[in-house]
Structures are given as structure tokens and as C-alpha cells.
Design an enzyme around this catalytic site. Structure first.
Site, PDB file in Angstrom:
ATOM      1  CB  SER A   7       8.371  -3.348   1.594  1.00  0.00           C
ATOM      2  OG  SER A   7       8.646  -2.377   2.577  1.00  0.00           O
ATOM      3  CG  HIS A  32       6.345   0.173  -0.755  1.00  0.00           C
ATOM      4  ND1 HIS A  32       5.285   0.883  -1.269  1.00  0.00           N
ATOM      5  CD2 HIS A  32       6.254   0.279   0.597  1.00  0.00           C
ATOM      6  CE1 HIS A  32       4.574   1.396  -0.277  1.00  0.00           C
ATOM      7  NE2 HIS A  32       5.133   1.042   0.869  1.00  0.00           N
ATOM      8  CG  ASP A  34       7.124   1.391   4.040  1.00  0.00           C
ATOM      9  OD1 ASP A  34       6.069   1.878   3.599  1.00  0.00           O
ATOM     10  OD2 ASP A  34       7.369   0.167   4.022  1.00  0.00           O
ATOM     11  CG  MET A  36       7.823   4.802   8.694  1.00  0.00           C
ATOM     12  SD  MET A  36       7.702   3.208   9.520  1.00  0.00           S
ATOM     13  CE  MET A  36       9.317   2.526   9.163  1.00  0.00           C
ATOM     14  CG  HIS A  65       3.728   4.471   2.458  1.00  0.00           C
ATOM     15  ND1 HIS A  65       3.493   3.327   3.194  1.00  0.00           N
ATOM     16  CD2 HIS A  65       2.793   5.366   2.857  1.00  0.00           C
ATOM     17  CE1 HIS A  65       2.472   3.519   3.991  1.00  0.00           C
ATOM     18  NE2 HIS A  65       2.023   4.764   3.811  1.00  0.00           N
ATOM     19  CG  MET A  67       3.733   5.734   6.661  1.00  0.00           C
ATOM     20  SD  MET A  67       4.076   4.070   7.262  1.00  0.00           S
ATOM     21  CE  MET A  67       5.536   3.700   6.288  1.00  0.00           C
ATOM     22  CG  MET A 136      -1.556   1.584   5.329  1.00  0.00           C
ATOM     23  SD  MET A 136       0.021   1.062   4.594  1.00  0.00           S
ATOM     24  CE  MET A 136       0.746   0.107   5.939  1.00  0.00           C
ATOM     25  CG  ASP A 174       2.594  -1.714   2.671  1.00  0.00           C
ATOM     26  OD1 ASP A 174       3.124  -2.786   3.022  1.00  0.00           O
ATOM     27  OD2 ASP A 174       3.119  -0.605   2.862  1.00  0.00           O
ATOM     28  N   GLY A 176       1.706  -7.446   5.817  1.00  0.00           N
ATOM     29  CA  GLY A 176       1.437  -8.858   6.064  1.00  0.00           C
ATOM     30  C   GLY A 176       1.231  -9.680   4.814  1.00  0.00           C
ATOM     31  N   GLY A 196       7.161  -7.315   2.072  1.00  0.00           N
ATOM     32  CA  GLY A 196       8.470  -7.074   2.679  1.00  0.00           C
ATOM     33  C   GLY A 196       9.060  -8.322   3.293  1.00  0.00           C
TER      34      GLY A 196
END
Length: 218
Positions: A7, A32, A34, A36, A65, A67, A136, A174, A176, A196
Site C-alpha cells: 500500500s 495498492h 488508497d 480518500m 481503492h 474511499m 477491510m 486490507d 493491519g 502498508g
């Protein structure tokens, strides 16, 4: 086959080209990204121009992804910027089937993301439009969060649903992710792991990618 997707939210953007080269050397399967908007999640990240820049410096498939509150307005822009896979959130609106069809029409693999508290049952009616599902394992918006253990049961339930429906749709997880939770996710049935902080905080990123794959393939 287990796929590893670093990520880039956790990457050092001042060393982005080096980080991308390390992902390639380490055998990453996807990158990946993200996206946002500060509304759907309480954080801002990057837009199509960043995806375009990554595309110019890496041949790896780009897994974007979204969001976003209004993903329909941005799907085409991210596809044109170089996205190969695009996922949108089930929670983002009342017509996820339309969004998935829009993603495919833009030439990308279509995925649906579910927050930890969202039940999988809605996916029963959407399988004709799905190329992958993103579960998630943290509440989206920030990197570095702890893995939400009940997601392991969610993966197993989704595998059972696929068997009931006679479909095989890859499950991506995705949040933790590390060498402890990764193997448990793959044992439950996940095939694609987004990682990540665990990867990018290591001294040798390429080696860290290989180590995570080895731990999940044992």
C-alpha cells in the site's frame, strides 16, 4: 496463489521511485493506492495525477481503492490515469451494481470494498458484476491500525457463500496486515493481502515483501 499488494499510503513519497523499484524487486503482484476524500473517511490522500505518476514509473498492476462519497464521478478519471483494478465501497451509495458496471466499462477489474461492520450478505446479489472483493480489516482512513480479528470469520463466511453460489471470486484483505495476521487470512481463504506500514517500515522493502509471502505460503 497468494498475491501481495504493498500500500503506497505508507511509502516515503520523497523516495517514491526507489520504493516502486523495491516493490518490483520484491515480487509484489499489485500496487495498492488508497484514494480518500476527507468526507467518506476522515483523511485526504491523492488523486488521478498521483496514479498517473506511479503508472509512468511502474509496470505492476495498479489497484485503486476509492474511499469517496461520490465514486461514480471519479472512476473514469482514475481509469484513464492508469488504474487496472478499481474498488468502491458498498457503503458509498445505494447502487453498487451500477458502480461495478461503470468500472468494467472503463476497462478495469471491478471490486467492492466492505468496512469491518458491514455484512457480506449483500454480495450474494452482486456476484455477476464482481471481479474481486476487498474486506477491510480496519476502519478505513488511516494507516498503521491494528487488525480487526473478527474479519477472519468474515473471510470464512464469504468463502462459504461462494461455495453455495458456485462462484470463485478473489478475496482481498486490507488493514493491519503483517506476518502474524497474513497467514491467518490466507488460511481462512483470502488470496490478496494489502500491507502498508508492516512493509514500508522495514529496512529492506523488497526482502520484507518476500518474507510476508513466505509466511503466508507456509
Amino acid at each position: 496463489m497468494i498475491q501481495i499488494a504493498p500500500s503506497l499510503l505508507s511509502a516515503d513519497l520523497f523516495r517514491l521511485q526507489e520504493e516502486l523499484e523495491a516493490c518490483q524487486r520484491g515480487g509484489a503482484d499489485l500496487l495498492h493506492l488508497d484514494v480518500m476524500d476527507g468526507h467518506f473517511v476522515p483523511n485526504l490522500s491523492y488523486g488521478p495525477s498521483f496514479v498517473k505518476a506511479v503508472r509512468a514509473h511502474s509496470s505492476l498492476p495498479l489497484d485503486v481503492h476509492l474511499m469517496l462519497d461520490n465514486p461514480a464521478s471519479f472512476i473514469e478519471s482514475f481509469a484513464q490515469a492508469g488504474a487496472d483494478w478499481i474498488s468502491v465501497h458498498l457503503e458509498a451509495g445505494p447502487h453498487p451494481d451500477r458502480l461495478l458496471q461503470q468500472i468494467r466499462a472503463a476497462g478495469c477489474q471491478a471490486g467492492l470494498a466492505l468496512n469491518p461492520g458491514t455484512d457480506i450478505e449483500a454480495l450474494r446479489w452482486l456476484t455477476p458484476h464482481l471481479d474481486f472483493v476487498l474486506l477491510m480489516s480496519v476502519n478505513p482512513g488511516f494507516g498503521g491500525q491494528a487488525f480487526h480479528k473478527p474479519v477472519l470469520e468474515k473471510i470464512a463466511r464469504l468463502i462459504a457463500l461462494w461455495k453455495e453460489l458456485g462462484v470463485e471470486i478473489p478475496i482481498q484483505v486490507d488493514g493491519g496486515m503483517d506476518a502474524n495476521w497474513g497467514p491467518q487470512c490466507t488460511q481462512a481463504g483470502a488470496e490478496i493481502l494489502v500491507a502498508g506500514s508492516h512493509l514500508f517500515r522495514q529496512v529492506d522493502l523488497a526482502q520484507a515483501i518476500g518474507a510476508l509471502r513466505k509466511a503466508c505460503s507456509a
